[in-house]
Enzyme design. Structure first.
Site, PDB file in Angstrom:
ATOM      1  N   ALA A   1       0.843  -1.207   0.000  1.00  8.28           N
ATOM      2  CA  ALA A   1       0.000   0.000   0.000  1.00  8.28           C
ATOM      3  C   ALA A   1       0.867   1.242   0.000  1.00  8.28           C
ATOM      4  O   ALA A   1       1.910   1.301   0.663  1.00  8.28           O
ATOM      5  CB  ALA A   1      -0.898   0.007   1.241  1.00  8.28           C
TER       6      ALA A   1
ATOM      7  N   GLU B   1      -2.285 -12.443  -4.346  1.00  5.49           N
ATOM      8  CA  GLU B   1      -3.584 -12.389  -5.016  1.00  5.49           C
ATOM      9  C   GLU B   1      -4.020 -10.937  -5.091  1.00  5.49           C
ATOM     10  O   GLU B   1      -3.723 -10.145  -4.194  1.00  5.49           O
ATOM     11  CB  GLU B   1      -4.620 -13.247  -4.284  1.00  5.49           C
ATOM     12  CG  GLU B   1      -4.990 -12.737  -2.945  1.00  5.49           C
ATOM     13  CD  GLU B   1      -5.205 -13.844  -1.919  1.00  5.49           C
ATOM     14  OE1 GLU B   1      -4.949 -15.023  -2.209  1.00  5.49           O
ATOM     15  OE2 GLU B   1      -5.613 -13.504  -0.806  1.00  5.49           O
TER      16      GLU B   1
ATOM     17  N   TYR C   1       2.773  -5.167 -10.350  1.00  7.03           N
ATOM     18  CA  TYR C   1       3.341  -6.516 -10.254  1.00  7.03           C
ATOM     19  C   TYR C   1       3.896  -6.980 -11.601  1.00  7.03           C
ATOM     20  O   TYR C   1       4.960  -7.603 -11.655  1.00  7.03           O
ATOM     21  CB  TYR C   1       2.282  -7.499  -9.727  1.00  7.03           C
ATOM     22  CG  TYR C   1       1.714  -7.114  -8.382  1.00  7.03           C
ATOM     23  CD1 TYR C   1       2.549  -6.677  -7.359  1.00  7.03           C
ATOM     24  CD2 TYR C   1       0.351  -7.169  -8.128  1.00  7.03           C
ATOM     25  CE1 TYR C   1       2.037  -6.307  -6.126  1.00  7.03           C
ATOM     26  CE2 TYR C   1      -0.175  -6.804  -6.896  1.00  7.03           C
ATOM     27  CZ  TYR C   1       0.670  -6.362  -5.902  1.00  7.03           C
ATOM     28  OH  TYR C   1       0.161  -5.991  -4.680  1.00  7.03           O
TER      29      TYR C   1
ATOM     30  N   ASN D   1      -8.185  -4.328 -10.038  1.00  7.60           N
ATOM     31  CA  ASN D   1      -7.142  -3.442  -9.506  1.00  7.60           C
ATOM     32  C   ASN D   1      -6.012  -3.249 -10.535  1.00  7.60           C
ATOM     33  O   ASN D   1      -4.948  -3.878 -10.454  1.00  7.60           O
ATOM     34  CB  ASN D   1      -6.597  -4.012  -8.187  1.00  7.60           C
ATOM     35  CG  ASN D   1      -5.775  -2.992  -7.415  1.00  7.60           C
ATOM     36  OD1 ASN D   1      -5.319  -1.995  -7.983  1.00  7.60           O
ATOM     37  ND2 ASN D   1      -5.581  -3.244  -6.136  1.00  7.60           N
TER      38      ASN D   1
HETATM   39  C1  COA Z   1      -0.952  -0.448  -6.146  1.00  5.99           C
HETATM   40  C2  COA Z   1      -0.125   0.654  -5.494  1.00  5.99           C
HETATM   41  C3  COA Z   1       0.630   0.049  -4.298  1.00  5.99           C
HETATM   42  C4  COA Z   1       0.888   1.202  -6.522  1.00  5.99           C
HETATM   43  O1  COA Z   1       1.783   2.082  -5.866  1.00  5.99           O
HETATM   44  P1  COA Z   1       2.519   3.280  -6.634  1.00  5.99           P
HETATM   45  O2  COA Z   1       3.602   3.772  -5.749  1.00  5.99           O
HETATM   46  O3  COA Z   1       1.523   4.269  -7.105  1.00  5.99           O
HETATM   47  O4  COA Z   1       3.132   2.511  -7.885  1.00  5.99           O
HETATM   48  P2  COA Z   1       4.346   2.988  -8.824  1.00  5.99           P
HETATM   49  O5  COA Z   1       4.345   4.491  -8.956  1.00  5.99           O
HETATM   50  O6  COA Z   1       5.590   2.352  -8.376  1.00  5.99           O
HETATM   51  O7  COA Z   1       3.876   2.359 -10.224  1.00  5.99           O
HETATM   52  C5  COA Z   1       4.450   1.173 -10.706  1.00  5.99           C
HETATM   53  C6  COA Z   1       3.710   0.714 -11.949  1.00  5.99           C
HETATM   54  O8  COA Z   1       2.394   0.304 -11.618  1.00  5.99           O
HETATM   55  C7  COA Z   1       1.484   0.694 -12.648  1.00  5.99           C
HETATM   56  N1  COA Z   1       0.510   1.628 -12.091  1.00  5.99           N
HETATM   57  C8  COA Z   1       0.579   2.288 -10.895  1.00  5.99           C
HETATM   58  N2  COA Z   1      -0.528   3.006 -10.696  1.00  5.99           N
HETATM   59  C9  COA Z   1      -1.310   2.819 -11.771  1.00  5.99           C
HETATM   60  C10 COA Z   1      -2.603   3.272 -12.146  1.00  5.99           C
HETATM   61  N3  COA Z   1      -3.297   4.111 -11.357  1.00  5.99           N
HETATM   62  N4  COA Z   1      -3.123   2.834 -13.308  1.00  5.99           N
HETATM   63  C11 COA Z   1      -2.450   1.993 -14.118  1.00  5.99           C
HETATM   64  N5  COA Z   1      -1.200   1.521 -13.827  1.00  5.99           N
HETATM   65  C12 COA Z   1      -0.655   1.921 -12.667  1.00  5.99           C
HETATM   66  C13 COA Z   1       2.303   1.307 -13.749  1.00  5.99           C
HETATM   67  O9  COA Z   1       2.662   0.262 -14.632  1.00  5.99           O
HETATM   68  C14 COA Z   1       3.531   1.801 -12.991  1.00  5.99           C
HETATM   69  O10 COA Z   1       4.682   1.826 -13.789  1.00  5.99           O
HETATM   70  P3  COA Z   1       5.239   3.221 -14.407  1.00  5.99           P
HETATM   71  O11 COA Z   1       5.289   4.206 -13.263  1.00  5.99           O
HETATM   72  O12 COA Z   1       6.556   2.855 -14.928  1.00  5.99           O
HETATM   73  O13 COA Z   1       4.229   3.599 -15.405  1.00  5.99           O
HETATM   74  C15 COA Z   1      -1.033   1.842  -5.039  1.00  5.99           C
HETATM   75  O14 COA Z   1      -1.847   2.240  -6.120  1.00  5.99           O
HETATM   76  C16 COA Z   1      -1.939   1.516  -3.852  1.00  5.99           C
HETATM   77  O15 COA Z   1      -1.520   1.634  -2.697  1.00  5.99           O
HETATM   78  N6  COA Z   1      -3.173   1.107  -4.115  1.00  5.99           N
HETATM   79  C17 COA Z   1      -4.160   0.811  -3.033  1.00  5.99           C
HETATM   80  C18 COA Z   1      -3.792  -0.437  -2.282  1.00  5.99           C
HETATM   81  C19 COA Z   1      -3.725  -1.649  -3.204  1.00  5.99           C
HETATM   82  O16 COA Z   1      -4.590  -1.858  -4.043  1.00  5.99           O
HETATM   83  N7  COA Z   1      -2.668  -2.481  -3.008  1.00  5.99           N
HETATM   84  C20 COA Z   1      -2.479  -3.692  -3.765  1.00  5.99           C
HETATM   85  C21 COA Z   1      -3.188  -4.820  -3.128  1.00  5.99           C
HETATM   86  S1  COA Z   1      -2.960  -6.326  -4.047  1.00  5.99           S
END
Ligand code: COA
Length: 147
Positions: free
Chosen positions: A74, A107, A119, A112
């Site tokens: 997260a 999972e 991933y 999402n």
């Molecule tokens: C999923 C999560 C952890 C991603 O964290 P983040 O710090 O924003 O991710 P990053 O900036 O490192 O992004 C990595 C890659 O993920 C993808 N990505 C991240 N956010 C995205 C979005 N909103 N839509 C599409 N792709 C996305 C992209 O491929 C990105 O690569 P790029 O920056 O080279 O384009 C964050 O959105 C989050 O906390 N979500 C809510 C909790 C959650 O769903 N956790 C996962 C549970 S399985």
């Protein structure tokens, strides 16, 4: 200068981690569950992303006989799309591979896209589908593996 630090999580980080759970997930782990996992579960490891002395992201994983089961990743809504999630995954992979993990799995909700994108960027592939896995809305879970 403010810079992002990725390090192992400790009990002192529990408030920050529990606060992230609340804002990031529909069915968050309670502070008590997180505390029990962190302090009593020998298989559990935590990583936190810290920015300007604030926990802005975290990752929890269980290491079970050479496999890593990622429970939660997260990032604070204010710090998303700045590669904080990427930095957490990258460090976790480096550290847990050194500790003997040869494969990692998790999972994720089928809808999402952000998490699936994160991933896939690190070599996780969709391996199986669990129909109706999530109790709150009956959504499917996608099982991903990285070898
Ligand atoms: C999923 C999560 C952890 C991603 O964290 P983040 O710090 O924003 O991710 P990053 O900036 O490192 O992004 C990595 C890659 O993920 C993808 N990505 C991240 N956010 C995205 C979005 N909103 N839509 C599409 N792709 C996305 C992209 O491929 C990105 O690569 P790029 O920056 O080279 O384009 C964050 O959105 C989050 O906390 N979500 C809510 C909790 C959650 O769903 N956790 C996962 C549970 S399985």
């Amino acid at each position: 200068m403010k810079e992002l630090v990725i390090r192992k999580g400790r009990v002192e980080d529990l408030d920050g981690i529990a606060a992230l759970e609340q804002v990031c997930f529909a069915s968050p782990w309670s502070r008590e569950s997180l505390c029990r996992d962190m302090t009593e579960n020998q298989m559990a490891e935590y990583f936190v992303a810290e920015f300007d002395n604030e926990v802005v992201g975290y990752l929890g994983i269980w290491l079970v006989s050479e496999e890593g089961y990622i429970n939660n990743v997260a990032v604070s809504p204010f710090h998303r799309r700045q590669h904080v999630g990427s930095a957490l995954i990258e460090t976790m992979l480096e550290v847990t591979q050194e500790e003997g993990a040869g494969a990692h799995t998790l999972e994720v909700r089928a809808s999402n896209e952000a998490a699936k994108g994160l991933y896939k960027k690190f070599g996780f592939n969709e391996a199986a589908l669990r129909k109706g896995y999530y109790e709150d809305n009956g959504e499917d879970a996608i099982i991903m593996w990285r070898y």
